[in-house]
Motif scaffolding. Structure first.
Motif, short mmCIF file in Angstrom:
data_model
loop_
_atom_site.label_atom_id
_atom_site.label_comp_id
_atom_site.label_asym_id
_atom_site.label_seq_id
_atom_site.Cartn_x
_atom_site.Cartn_y
_atom_site.Cartn_z
N MET A 14 0.61 -1.17 -0.12
CA MET A 14 0.08 0.32 -0.40
C MET A 14 0.98 0.82 0.08
SD MET A 14 -3.42 -0.83 -0.21
CE MET A 14 -2.54 -2.09 -1.70
N ILE A 15 1.75 1.21 0.41
CA ILE A 15 3.02 2.37 0.87
C ILE A 15 3.32 2.81 -0.71
CG2 ILE A 15 5.04 3.12 1.40
CD1 ILE A 15 5.22 2.16 4.48
N LEU A 16 3.69 1.11 -1.70
CA LEU A 16 3.87 1.65 -2.70
C LEU A 16 3.28 2.32 -3.63
CD1 LEU A 16 6.27 1.17 -4.98
CD2 LEU A 16 5.85 -1.26 -5.10
N ALA A 17 1.94 1.99 -3.42
CA ALA A 17 0.60 2.53 -4.28
C ALA A 17 0.67 3.80 -4.24
CB ALA A 17 -0.71 1.30 -3.92
N VAL A 18 0.13 4.35 -2.66
CA VAL A 18 0.58 5.39 -2.95
C VAL A 18 1.31 6.18 -3.43
CG1 VAL A 18 0.63 7.75 -0.77
CG2 VAL A 18 -0.14 5.25 -0.49
N ILE A 19 2.46 5.72 -3.47
CA ILE A 19 3.84 6.38 -4.46
C ILE A 19 3.72 6.27 -5.57
CG2 ILE A 19 6.42 6.20 -4.94
CD1 ILE A 19 6.91 5.61 -2.53
N VAL B 133 -4.32 3.21 -11.82
CA VAL B 133 -3.22 2.73 -12.28
C VAL B 133 -2.34 1.87 -10.71
CG1 VAL B 133 -0.50 2.55 -13.23
CG2 VAL B 133 -2.62 3.49 -14.03
N ALA B 134 -2.74 2.39 -9.61
CA ALA B 134 -1.56 2.16 -8.03
C ALA B 134 -2.76 1.22 -7.36
CB ALA B 134 -1.93 3.31 -7.53
N MET B 135 -3.10 1.35 -7.83
CA MET B 135 -4.88 -0.57 -7.26
C MET B 135 -4.62 -1.31 -8.04
SD MET B 135 -5.79 0.91 -4.22
CE MET B 135 -4.50 1.63 -4.42
N ALA B 136 -4.40 -1.30 -9.52
CA ALA B 136 -3.76 -2.45 -10.31
C ALA B 136 -2.34 -3.07 -10.09
CB ALA B 136 -4.11 -2.09 -11.41
#
Length: 297
Positions: free
Chosen positions: A236-241, A250-253
């Motif tokens: 989730m931290i990476l998804a926020v970035i 794109v982040a959720m995918a």
């Protein structure tokens, strides 16, 4: 218990470490299989959204694909364990040599449990109770979306109208059914894939081996829960970035694919390690360590 071996409680930690170890040995090969599984699932779900009439058929296909893909992923994990290369085609090993019907046996206990729990819900709560529960949940959802601070007294008054005791009993029965299914299915797929055992016999052996080694099972699932939470937090931290750069879609995918790339191979590796220790051919794996170095690691 016959050919079911007894392992210490610390073996549960060994299984989880073995899953991470196998993924570390072939991160791209095994991770790509998890991603393929996730991409395939996403494409099929997207098709159901584009063509709503296919929704039921799509859900059925996903339900049938789960045990088959798990069998293929276990095959790929064994290839890595035996110093061979995991390939995308290994995901289809579950449908070869007549294994598919035996793997699909895993769905029958889940179907029976779902029907039984649905019947118990109607008996315990009733249609009036279910309707009232739906109304309360809708009202609570409206209060949460209004932006105003919910009044605890109002929430308590809404909940007081529900048959709380019977709902709690049903939830406890659901947890018990989930635990029984988990024990029965835990090492069922590797028996079908590697020992060519029939589906029903594999279910019984899986349940017996899980009950005989219940302390190890409890250790494994507690540690697995902690590991899943840590992995999810990191992803989730990476998804926020990623979301700051490419947007939330794109982040959720990316987050979903990363979770599949890590969690599915690790779980398959842990199941494979558990099968080798409890049910695999004698001498295929060294005996579990009796010391504390595993938990220390």
């Amino acid at each position: 218990m016959g050919d079911i071996r007894k392992v210490p409680a610390s073996a549960g930690a060994e299984w989880l470490l073995a899953g991470f170890g196998l993924l570390k040995r072939a991160p791209l090969a095994l991770g790509s299989l998890g991603i393929l599984w996730g991409v395939g699932t996403s494409l099929v779900l997207s098709l159901s959204l584009l063509v709503p009439a296919l929704g039921t058929l799509v859900q059925l296909l996903l339900l049938l694909a789960g045990p088959l893909f798990m069998g293929g992923l276990l095959w790929a994990v064994r290839e890595v364990d035996q110093d061979r290369q995991a390939r995308p085609s290994h995901l289809l090993e579950g449908v070869r040599e007549g294994r598919a019907p035996h793997l699909l046996v895993a769905l029958l206990p889940q179907l029976v449990a779902a029907l039984l729990l649905g019947t118990l819900l109607l008996v315990l709560v009733g249609t009036d109770g279910l309707q009232r529960l739906s109304e309360v949940m809708l009202r609570i959802n409206e209060l949460s979306q209004s932006g105003a601070q919910p009044d605890p007294g109002q929430i308590e008054a809404l909940v007081a109208t529900l048959p709380a005791g019977r709902i709690l009993l049903w939830l406890l029965l659901m947890l018990a059914a989930f635990a029984a299914l988990t024990l029965a299915l835990f090492v069922m797929p590797p028996q079908v894939m590697f020992q060519r055992i029939g589906g029903w016999h594999a279910l019984r052996r899986s349940l017996r081996s899980s009950l005989r080694n219940l302390p190890a099972m409890l250790v494994f699932f507690v540690l697995a829960f902690i590991a899943i939470f840590a992995i999810y937090f990191a992803v989730m931290i990476l998804a926020v970035i990623v979301g700051l750069v490419a947007g939330q879609t794109v982040a959720m995918a990316v987050a979903q694919l990363l979770l599949m790339a890590v969690l599915m191979p690790v779980f398959a590796g842990a199941v494979y390690a558990a099968w080798k220790q409890m049910l695999g051919p004698a001498g295929a794996v060294p005996p579990p360590a009796a010391g504390g170095h595993v938990l220390e690691a």
